[in-house]
Design a protein around this motif. Structure first.
Motif, short mmCIF file in Angstrom:
data_model
loop_
_atom_site.label_atom_id
_atom_site.label_comp_id
_atom_site.label_asym_id
_atom_site.label_seq_id
_atom_site.Cartn_x
_atom_site.Cartn_y
_atom_site.Cartn_z
N ASN A 284 45.08 34.35 29.16
CA ASN A 284 44.17 34.82 28.12
C ASN A 284 44.03 36.33 28.07
O ASN A 284 43.01 36.85 27.65
N VAL A 285 45.06 37.05 28.51
CA VAL A 285 44.99 38.51 28.51
C VAL A 285 44.76 39.01 27.08
O VAL A 285 45.36 38.53 26.13
N GLY A 286 43.80 39.92 26.93
CA GLY A 286 43.49 40.46 25.61
C GLY A 286 42.42 39.70 24.85
O GLY A 286 41.92 40.19 23.83
N ASN A 287 42.03 38.51 25.33
CA ASN A 287 41.03 37.70 24.63
C ASN A 287 39.63 37.84 25.23
O ASN A 287 38.64 37.64 24.53
N PHE A 288 39.56 38.15 26.52
CA PHE A 288 38.27 38.31 27.16
C PHE A 288 38.40 39.32 28.29
O PHE A 288 39.51 39.68 28.69
N LEU A 289 37.27 39.79 28.78
CA LEU A 289 37.26 40.77 29.86
C LEU A 289 37.28 40.02 31.19
O LEU A 289 36.26 39.50 31.63
N ALA A 290 38.45 39.98 31.80
CA ALA A 290 38.59 39.25 33.07
C ALA A 290 37.74 39.91 34.17
O ALA A 290 37.03 39.23 34.91
N GLY A 291 37.81 41.22 34.24
CA GLY A 291 37.03 41.93 35.26
C GLY A 291 37.26 41.39 36.65
O GLY A 291 38.39 41.15 37.05
N ARG A 292 36.16 41.16 37.36
CA ARG A 292 36.24 40.64 38.73
C ARG A 292 35.97 39.14 38.79
O ARG A 292 35.67 38.60 39.87
N THR A 293 36.09 38.45 37.65
CA THR A 293 35.91 37.00 37.64
C THR A 293 36.91 36.35 38.59
O THR A 293 38.10 36.66 38.57
N ALA A 294 36.43 35.44 39.41
CA ALA A 294 37.30 34.76 40.39
C ALA A 294 38.16 33.71 39.70
O ALA A 294 37.79 33.16 38.67
N GLY A 295 39.30 33.44 40.31
CA GLY A 295 40.14 32.32 39.89
C GLY A 295 41.05 32.59 38.71
O GLY A 295 41.61 31.64 38.16
N ILE A 296 41.24 33.83 38.31
CA ILE A 296 42.14 34.11 37.18
C ILE A 296 43.53 34.42 37.74
O ILE A 296 43.76 35.47 38.35
N SER A 297 44.43 33.47 37.55
CA SER A 297 45.79 33.57 38.07
C SER A 297 46.77 33.86 36.94
O SER A 297 46.44 33.77 35.76
N LEU A 298 47.98 34.17 37.33
CA LEU A 298 49.03 34.45 36.36
C LEU A 298 49.40 33.19 35.59
O LEU A 298 49.40 32.09 36.14
N GLY A 299 49.73 33.38 34.32
CA GLY A 299 50.25 32.28 33.52
C GLY A 299 51.76 32.22 33.62
O GLY A 299 52.39 32.97 34.37
N ASP A 300 52.37 31.32 32.85
CA ASP A 300 53.83 31.18 32.88
C ASP A 300 54.52 32.48 32.49
O ASP A 300 55.49 32.90 33.13
N ALA A 301 54.03 33.13 31.45
CA ALA A 301 54.63 34.40 31.02
C ALA A 301 54.49 35.45 32.11
O ALA A 301 55.42 36.24 32.36
N GLY A 302 53.34 35.46 32.78
CA GLY A 302 53.12 36.42 33.87
C GLY A 302 54.06 36.21 35.03
O GLY A 302 54.56 37.17 35.63
N ARG A 303 54.34 34.96 35.38
CA ARG A 303 55.26 34.70 36.49
C ARG A 303 56.68 35.16 36.15
O ARG A 303 57.39 35.68 37.03
N LEU A 304 57.07 35.03 34.89
CA LEU A 304 58.38 35.57 34.47
C LEU A 304 58.38 37.09 34.54
O LEU A 304 59.38 37.70 34.94
N GLN A 305 57.26 37.70 34.17
CA GLN A 305 57.16 39.16 34.27
C GLN A 305 57.30 39.62 35.72
O GLN A 305 57.95 40.64 36.00
N VAL A 306 56.72 38.88 36.65
CA VAL A 306 56.81 39.24 38.07
C VAL A 306 58.26 39.18 38.54
O VAL A 306 58.72 40.05 39.30
#
Length: 199
Positions: free
Chosen positions: A15-37
């Protein structure tokens, strides 16, 4: 003393760009993020990195571990100086909701003078990230260090090096999974690359 820093924004969560993640716990990479890594790891293998430091957030640690694995390095060290801005109760809220908050609007007009509900100004943030970079520079010569962090922290470090006011943050982007390279030496500091995205 000279050190080269690869300032890496964490890869994307769902949900990057849709809400302010900040220091909220439990926000992990999505499928697109794992490909970016994976692409980041391939890109950074040629940089002869000596060490990796990361923010304590899940999304940054996952990004840092992927880079360390690709580069054949030991596990990244977590450092609080790289943590996301302390947004307090703004963390987890959508930008639609935040745009109705007068303090949020003031924060985005004058971050140098406005504190988040968590108590930080961007000058506080700038002090902690650049303080870490100065400390790591003093440890030894010709170090090549990856710092995996968040967009606002990388913007704060770049602004400091370029002599830009902290309120210049909207003038350049720091995309998910981007690399910004800064070199620090006895002669000062300079930005070598900005917001390099590996496709």
């Amino acid at each position: 003393m000279t050190a080269t820093f690869f300032l890496i924004r964490h890869a994307a969560h769902d949900n990057v760009g849709n809400f302010l993640a900040g220091r909220t716990a439990g926000i992990s990479l999505g499928d697109a993020g794992r490909l970016q890594v994976q692409r980041l790891g391939q890109r950074l293998r040629r940089e002869d990195i000596n060490a990796i430091y990361t923010s304590p957030r899940e999304r940054t640690r996952e990004t840092a571990v992927g880079i360390a694995t690709a580069c054949g390095l030991s596990l990244p060290q977590t450092d609080e100086a790289l943590d996301e801005v302390n947004f307090g109760n703004w963390s987890g809220k959508t930008f639609e909701v935040l745009n109705d908050d007068p303090l949020w609007r003031r924060w985005n007009i004058s971050r140098s003078l406005t504190r988040t509900p968590g108590g930080e100004t961007m000058l506080d943030v700038q002090t902690r990230i650049f303080g870490l970079m100065e400390t790591l520079t003093s440890v030894g010569n010709d170090r090549r260090i990856a710092l995996v962090s968040h967009a606002d922290l990388i913007k704060a470090a770049v602004s400091h090096v370029l002599g830009l006011p902290i309120d210049a943050w909207p003038r350049f982007d720091i995309a998910p999974a981007s690399v910004t390279t800064v070199v620090i030496g006895d002669w000062g500091a300079k930005v070598m690359t900005l917001n390099e995205v590996t496709l």
